[in-house]
Design a protein around this motif. Structure first.
Motif, PDB file in Angstrom:
ATOM      1  N   THR A 106      -0.067   1.219  11.333  1.00 51.94           N
ATOM      2  CA  THR A 106      -0.513   1.963  12.507  1.00 51.94           C
ATOM      3  C   THR A 106      -0.786   3.393  12.058  1.00 51.94           C
ATOM      4  N   SER A 107      -1.385   4.189  12.917  1.00 54.77           N
ATOM      5  CA  SER A 107      -1.695   5.572  12.545  1.00 54.77           C
ATOM      6  C   SER A 107      -0.432   6.375  12.261  1.00 54.77           C
ATOM      7  N   SER A 108       0.710   5.957  12.820  1.00 55.29           N
ATOM      8  CA  SER A 108       1.975   6.653  12.568  1.00 55.29           C
ATOM      9  C   SER A 108       2.662   6.176  11.286  1.00 55.29           C
ATOM     10  N   GLY A 109       2.079   5.188  10.616  1.00 54.27           N
ATOM     11  CA  GLY A 109       2.629   4.705   9.346  1.00 54.27           C
ATOM     12  C   GLY A 109       3.530   3.492   9.469  1.00 54.27           C
ATOM     13  N   PHE A 113       1.751  -5.518   8.381  1.00 56.09           N
ATOM     14  CA  PHE A 113       1.888  -6.718   7.547  1.00 56.09           C
ATOM     15  C   PHE A 113       2.579  -6.315   6.250  1.00 56.09           C
ATOM     16  N   GLU A 114       2.993  -7.314   5.489  1.00 60.11           N
ATOM     17  CA  GLU A 114       3.538  -7.057   4.154  1.00 60.11           C
ATOM     18  C   GLU A 114       2.421  -6.496   3.265  1.00 60.11           C
ATOM     19  N   PRO A 115       2.755  -5.711   2.234  1.00 62.08           N
ATOM     20  CA  PRO A 115       1.720  -5.220   1.327  1.00 62.08           C
ATOM     21  C   PRO A 115       0.957  -6.373   0.667  1.00 62.08           C
ATOM     22  N   VAL A 116      -0.328  -6.156   0.466  1.00 61.52           N
ATOM     23  CA  VAL A 116      -1.204  -7.151  -0.159  1.00 61.52           C
ATOM     24  C   VAL A 116      -1.523  -6.670  -1.574  1.00 61.52           C
ATOM     25  N   GLU A 117      -1.364  -7.563  -2.553  1.00 59.65           N
ATOM     26  CA  GLU A 117      -1.719  -7.221  -3.930  1.00 59.65           C
ATOM     27  C   GLU A 117      -2.902  -8.080  -4.355  1.00 59.65           C
ATOM     28  N   LEU A 118      -3.934  -7.410  -4.852  1.00 60.82           N
ATOM     29  CA  LEU A 118      -5.120  -8.086  -5.364  1.00 60.82           C
ATOM     30  C   LEU A 118      -5.284  -7.720  -6.830  1.00 60.82           C
ATOM     31  N   THR A 119      -5.633  -8.700  -7.665  1.00 59.35           N
ATOM     32  CA  THR A 119      -5.812  -8.461  -9.094  1.00 59.35           C
ATOM     33  C   THR A 119      -7.072  -9.162  -9.571  1.00 59.35           C
ATOM     34  N   ARG A 120      -7.827  -8.485 -10.415  1.00 57.73           N
ATOM     35  CA  ARG A 120      -8.997  -9.074 -11.064  1.00 57.73           C
ATOM     36  C   ARG A 120      -8.926  -8.711 -12.541  1.00 57.73           C
ATOM     37  N   GLU A 121      -9.413  -9.625 -13.391  1.00 52.46           N
ATOM     38  CA  GLU A 121      -9.411  -9.353 -14.833  1.00 52.46           C
ATOM     39  C   GLU A 121     -10.612  -9.996 -15.497  1.00 52.46           C
ATOM     40  N   ARG A 122     -10.961  -9.447 -16.646  1.00 48.03           N
ATOM     41  CA  ARG A 122     -12.035  -9.990 -17.474  1.00 48.03           C
ATOM     42  C   ARG A 122     -11.629  -9.852 -18.934  1.00 48.03           C
ATOM     43  N   ALA A 169       1.045  -4.634  16.108  1.00 47.94           N
ATOM     44  CA  ALA A 169       1.620  -3.306  16.342  1.00 47.94           C
ATOM     45  C   ALA A 169       2.763  -3.398  17.357  1.00 47.94           C
ATOM     46  N   GLU A 170       2.582  -4.184  18.401  1.00 49.08           N
ATOM     47  CA  GLU A 170       3.646  -4.364  19.398  1.00 49.08           C
ATOM     48  C   GLU A 170       4.879  -4.983  18.755  1.00 49.08           C
ATOM     49  N   LYS A 171       4.684  -5.983  17.909  1.00 53.44           N
ATOM     50  CA  LYS A 171       5.810  -6.617  17.217  1.00 53.44           C
ATOM     51  C   LYS A 171       6.523  -5.614  16.312  1.00 53.44           C
ATOM     52  N   ALA A 172       5.734  -4.821  15.574  1.00 56.63           N
ATOM     53  CA  ALA A 172       6.312  -3.839  14.644  1.00 56.63           C
ATOM     54  C   ALA A 172       7.089  -2.776  15.406  1.00 56.63           C
ATOM     55  N   ILE A 173       6.564  -2.316  16.547  1.00 53.28           N
ATOM     56  CA  ILE A 173       7.254  -1.308  17.350  1.00 53.28           C
ATOM     57  C   ILE A 173       8.550  -1.887  17.911  1.00 53.28           C
ATOM     58  N   ALA A 174       8.497  -3.133  18.405  1.00 57.69           N
ATOM     59  CA  ALA A 174       9.705  -3.780  18.943  1.00 57.69           C
ATOM     60  C   ALA A 174      10.763  -3.926  17.854  1.00 57.69           C
ATOM     61  N   THR A 175      10.369  -4.323  16.667  1.00 60.86           N
ATOM     62  CA  THR A 175      11.305  -4.460  15.550  1.00 60.86           C
ATOM     63  C   THR A 175      11.912  -3.109  15.196  1.00 60.86           C
ATOM     64  N   GLU A 176      11.086  -2.082  15.180  1.00 62.28           N
ATOM     65  CA  GLU A 176      11.556  -0.730  14.859  1.00 62.28           C
ATOM     66  C   GLU A 176      12.547  -0.238  15.922  1.00 62.28           C
ATOM     67  N   GLN A 177      12.270  -0.517  17.187  1.00 63.87           N
ATOM     68  CA  GLN A 177      13.168  -0.090  18.264  1.00 63.87           C
ATOM     69  C   GLN A 177      14.494  -0.832  18.197  1.00 63.87           C
ATOM     70  N   MET A 178      14.475  -2.089  17.788  1.00 67.79           N
ATOM     71  CA  MET A 178      15.723  -2.851  17.644  1.00 67.79           C
ATOM     72  C   MET A 178      16.582  -2.278  16.523  1.00 67.79           C
ATOM     73  N   LYS A 179      15.959  -1.726  15.492  1.00 70.39           N
ATOM     74  CA  LYS A 179      16.706  -1.133  14.376  1.00 70.39           C
ATOM     75  C   LYS A 179      17.336   0.195  14.775  1.00 70.39           C
TER      76      LYS A 179
END
Length: 193
Positions: A106-109, A113-122, A169-179
């Protein structure tokens, strides 16, 4: 004779054009997507990658703005060039890789979602007698890898809708408020003698 030559040339050009469009070829331009995501902010500590990612998003129809409700935080960008084989007859093989880790927030940080890692190689066969050419080839390949990572990121971002992001965002805010009450009671418990 000139009329026949022009006709044959025009016919050949039309034939080639129709073959290219039939196979799906198109010039670079805006990425046509049906996403309703219109505004994002981009942050991170790799200014070159951030600049290219922001430009690609703008070309795909996403407005890059500091006031955007959603933020792509590019956590890490790594470039790796290492020699994989021992030089024989003046040639050796190199592995060139690039990876990026990003997280949609969210704009507040607040992470959505969990971080996404992408990798490419040659892999690239190098001539040890031409180091300047090798460096140029590495730079070109790293640029291509960066473009592949950005394109993959754009596809993933465009697959999300504003409604999905709002739900997350609603789920993340609810989780944050529970903490919060748990953390406050822990701090109060530590202050009592």
């Amino acid at each position: 004779m000139t009329y026949t030559f022009r006709s044959v040339s025009m016919l050949t050009l039309l034939l080639l054009t129709s073959l290219l469009t039939a196979c799906g070829f198109h010039l670079r331009g805006e990425m046509g997507t049906g996403s309703d995501l219109k505004q994002l902010s981009v942050s991170g500590n790799d200014p070159v990658y951030i600049r290219y990612l922001s430009r690609a998003m703008e070309r795909s129809g996403i407005d890059i703005s500091i006031e955007a409700p959603w933020l792509i935080n590019v956590i890490r960008v790594e470039r790796d060039v290492d020699q994989k084989t021992v030089a024989s007859a003046g040639y050796f093989e190199q592995r060139i890789a690039m990876s990026v880790v990003y997280q949609l927030q969210t704009s507040s940080g607040l992470p959505l979602f969990e971080p996404v890692e992408l990798t490419r190689e040659r892999y690239l066969t190098q001539n040890q007698d031409t180091p300047n050419a090798s460096e140029s080839e590495q730079a070109i390949i790293l640029s291509e890898l960066r473009q592949e990572l950005i394109t993959t990121t754009l596809r993933r971002i465009h697959s999300l809708s504003e409604a999905e992001l709002a739900t997350e965002a609603e789920k993340a805010i609810a989780t944050e408020q529970m903490k919060q009450p748990v953390m406050e009671s822990t701090v109060e418990g530590n202050q009592q003698p």
